[in-house]
Design a protein around this motif. Structure first.
Motif, short mmCIF file in Angstrom:
data_model
loop_
_atom_site.label_atom_id
_atom_site.label_comp_id
_atom_site.label_asym_id
_atom_site.label_seq_id
_atom_site.Cartn_x
_atom_site.Cartn_y
_atom_site.Cartn_z
N LEU A 458 0.21 -1.29 -0.39
CA LEU A 458 0.17 -0.19 0.13
C LEU A 458 1.43 1.31 -0.19
CD1 LEU A 458 -2.77 -1.23 2.39
CD2 LEU A 458 -3.59 -0.57 -0.38
N LEU A 459 1.66 1.61 0.97
CA LEU A 459 2.52 2.51 0.65
C LEU A 459 3.90 2.79 -0.47
CD1 LEU A 459 3.58 2.07 5.10
CD2 LEU A 459 2.08 3.59 3.61
N SER A 460 4.19 1.20 -0.60
CA SER A 460 4.76 2.10 -2.10
C SER A 460 3.66 1.52 -3.30
CB SER A 460 5.38 1.00 -2.53
OG SER A 460 4.82 -1.03 -2.72
N ARG A 461 2.28 2.06 -3.53
CA ARG A 461 1.32 1.87 -4.06
C ARG A 461 1.41 0.66 -5.28
NH1 ARG A 461 -0.99 6.36 -4.97
NH2 ARG A 461 0.97 8.96 -3.97
N GLY A 462 1.36 -0.39 -4.61
CA GLY A 462 1.19 -1.78 -5.22
C GLY A 462 2.64 -2.41 -5.94
N GLU A 463 4.60 -1.64 -5.06
CA GLU A 463 5.83 -2.22 -5.98
C GLU A 463 6.35 -3.19 -4.91
OE1 GLU A 463 7.28 -1.36 -9.38
OE2 GLU A 463 5.36 0.06 -9.64
#
Length: 503
Positions: A458-463
């Motif tokens: 979530l913090l990495s936008r799905g990365e």
């Protein structure tokens, strides 16, 4: 100076009438279950978790911790006098301890176990206190990606350091992870693997699985074993004090065992059992002095080394649980469950948000070690008489206690049926030669791993690359990979299997 102040705070908290009482109760119960074969700290702590609901959090943890390290003391008594290890970590103690008893030297063997255990327990407690602050400071720098990688490392370590087949250990870990996914998904609110049963919407209770596999499973196993005739040393054990030669041999072994146990206890999958086997292996490699009895024939080093190691390992296995929130073994997984029951989130925040609990628990371990010396050596006769109680009288009480404990948690009869089912599954694991402890670690760490992985995504936008682009996370995953590759090498794999086999 901070360490002294923290220990002073802990001693002030631990030296209250209530906490001293529960430390004594824990040590007494631990000694009894260590003496009685067929019981163990895992099953006992699992059975007593519901009882701790009504206790203050610190008193509950002090009692449960006393059961764990108290069982290491009690297990040595029957291993030496009856050649019947009451606790798995006392298996190697029986090799030399029983031979000493047969030669009329039961007293020095028991004294060596008691002295070694006390020294190792004291050092282990100091190591725990010394490592707590720096490890907690490091833990505050962990993000979700680092915690996920740390848990992967913990599970790999549990596989590598567990006894038995690697493939079976991995299967147990995976099964624990899968069971941990049953219930309602926190993010979407959708039910997973509940098969439309409302009783599974919140997942399968941790207590149900622990009591079933370790409590009921052990009962079924013990009832299926045919009783064997035991040689009991029922006469009074005299001359407890070791000779000067005994002290000369045992003190270096105590120091070696304490050092080894303190290091191995911190590792995932480590603790008392691994430490005891490793210490005995070290003692076997040390050259015999002139006139010294070979190990396996009544050498006091074969008692002092493993007993010191298993107690040091039992103490230091609290380090990753208290500072990082990661259980090092199955007993620590139960301790995590106990903390959760009392709304305490295991991890670095415990030291800052509740220092009285943190340091009070550590100080109580030193007090408990003093109590255990008093409990074990003078009362040897009483512990041996416990072995005359037929198991057929014990198991109905254990079954009833497990059932009441599970039912009282949710007042749900479905949990009783699940308890019986997991008891049968636990017995199946025994017959198949599968060690069930990794399953418990997978069950505890699985939901935590999923939560931290999802938070990291979530913090990495799905990365997904976040778990390898963050330096500390990448190092932890690399360490897990190296550990797995090394243990799969043929020569290392063979030595690993030999380490848990004694002549």
């Amino acid at each position: 100076m901070d360490l002294i102040n923290n220990l002073a705070l802990g001693l002030g908290v631990a030296f209250t009438a209530q906490n001293l009482l529960y430390a004594f109760v824990g040590c007494l119960l631990g000694t009894v279950i260590g003496v009685l074969p067929g019981l163990g700290p895992l099953a006992t702590i699992a059975m007593l978790l519901p009882v701790t609901y009504s206790l203050p959090p610190l008193a509950a943890l002090i009692m449960l911790a006393g059961i764990y390290y108290g069982a290491q003391y009690g297990g040595s008594t029957t291993a030496i006098l009856v050649n019947l290890p009451g606790e798995s970590s006392s298996v190697v103690t029986a090799l030399d301890g029983y031979q000493m008893a047969r030669k009329g030297r039961a007293g020095p063997a028991l004294a060596a176990a008691g002295i070694g255990s006390f020294i190792a327990g004291t050092v282990g407690t100091l190591v725990l206190a010394a490592f707590a602050v720096p490890l907690t400071a490091v833990a505050f720098k962990f993000g979700p990606a680092e915690y996920f990688s740390l848990m992967v490392l913990g599970l790999i370590g549990a596989v590598v350091l567990s006894s038995g087949s690697l493939l079976k250990a991995i299967a147990m870990i995976v099964l624990g992870l899968l069971i941990g996914t049953i219930g309602t998904d926190v993010n979407s609110g959708m039910e997973r693997y509940s098969f439309g049963l409302p009783d599974l919407s919140d997942g399968i209770g941790f207590l149900v699985i622990a009591m079933g596999i370790f409590g009921f499973g052990d009962i079924i196993k013990n009832l299926s074993d045919k009783g064997t005739k035991r040689e009991l040393f029922t006469k009074k054990v005299e001359n407890l004090m070791p000779t000067r030669k005994d002290f000369k041999l045992m003190l270096p072994a105590v120091l070696r065992g304490t050092t080894l146990g303190s290091m191995l206890g911190i590792l995932p999958g480590g603790g008392a059992l691994l430490s005891a086997f490793a210490a005995y292996s070290v003692e076997k490699k040390i050259r015999l002095q002139p006139g010294e009895v070979p190990l396996g024939q009544g050498n006091i080093r074969g008692v002092a080394g493993p007993e010191s190691a298993n107690n040091a390992g039992a103490q230091t296995s609290f380090i990753p649980m208290l500072t990082l929130g990661i259980p090092a073994n199955a007993v620590m997984a139960l301790m995590v469950g106990a903390m959760t029951i009392h709304n305490i989130q295991p991890g670095p925040q415990v030291m800052t948000s509740n220092p009285e609990l943190f340091w009070g628990l550590i100080a109580s371990m030193w007090i408990g070690n003093l109590m255990l010396v008093v409990l074990n050596l003078p009362l040897v006769g009483i512990w041996i008489k416990l072995l005359t109680v037929p198991y057929r009288w014990l198991f109905p009480a254990i079954v009833m206690f497990c059932a009441i404990g599970v039912y009282s948690t949710n007042n749900n009869t479905f949990d009783i049926w699940m308890l019986g089912l997991f008891g049968i599954i636990g017995y199946g694991f025994v017959k198949l030669g599968c060690e069930p402890a990794p399953l418990l670690l997978g069950l505890i760490l699985g939901p935590m791993m999923e939560e931290n992985l999802r938070r990291a995504l979530l913090l990495s936008r799905g990365e997904w690359s976040v778990i390898i682009t963050r330096p500390l996370s990448a190092v932890l995953l690399a360490a897990a990979l190296v550990m797995l590759v090394v243990v799969l090498l043929p020569s290392v794999k063979r030595k690993r299997e030999e380490a848990f086999v004694e002549d």
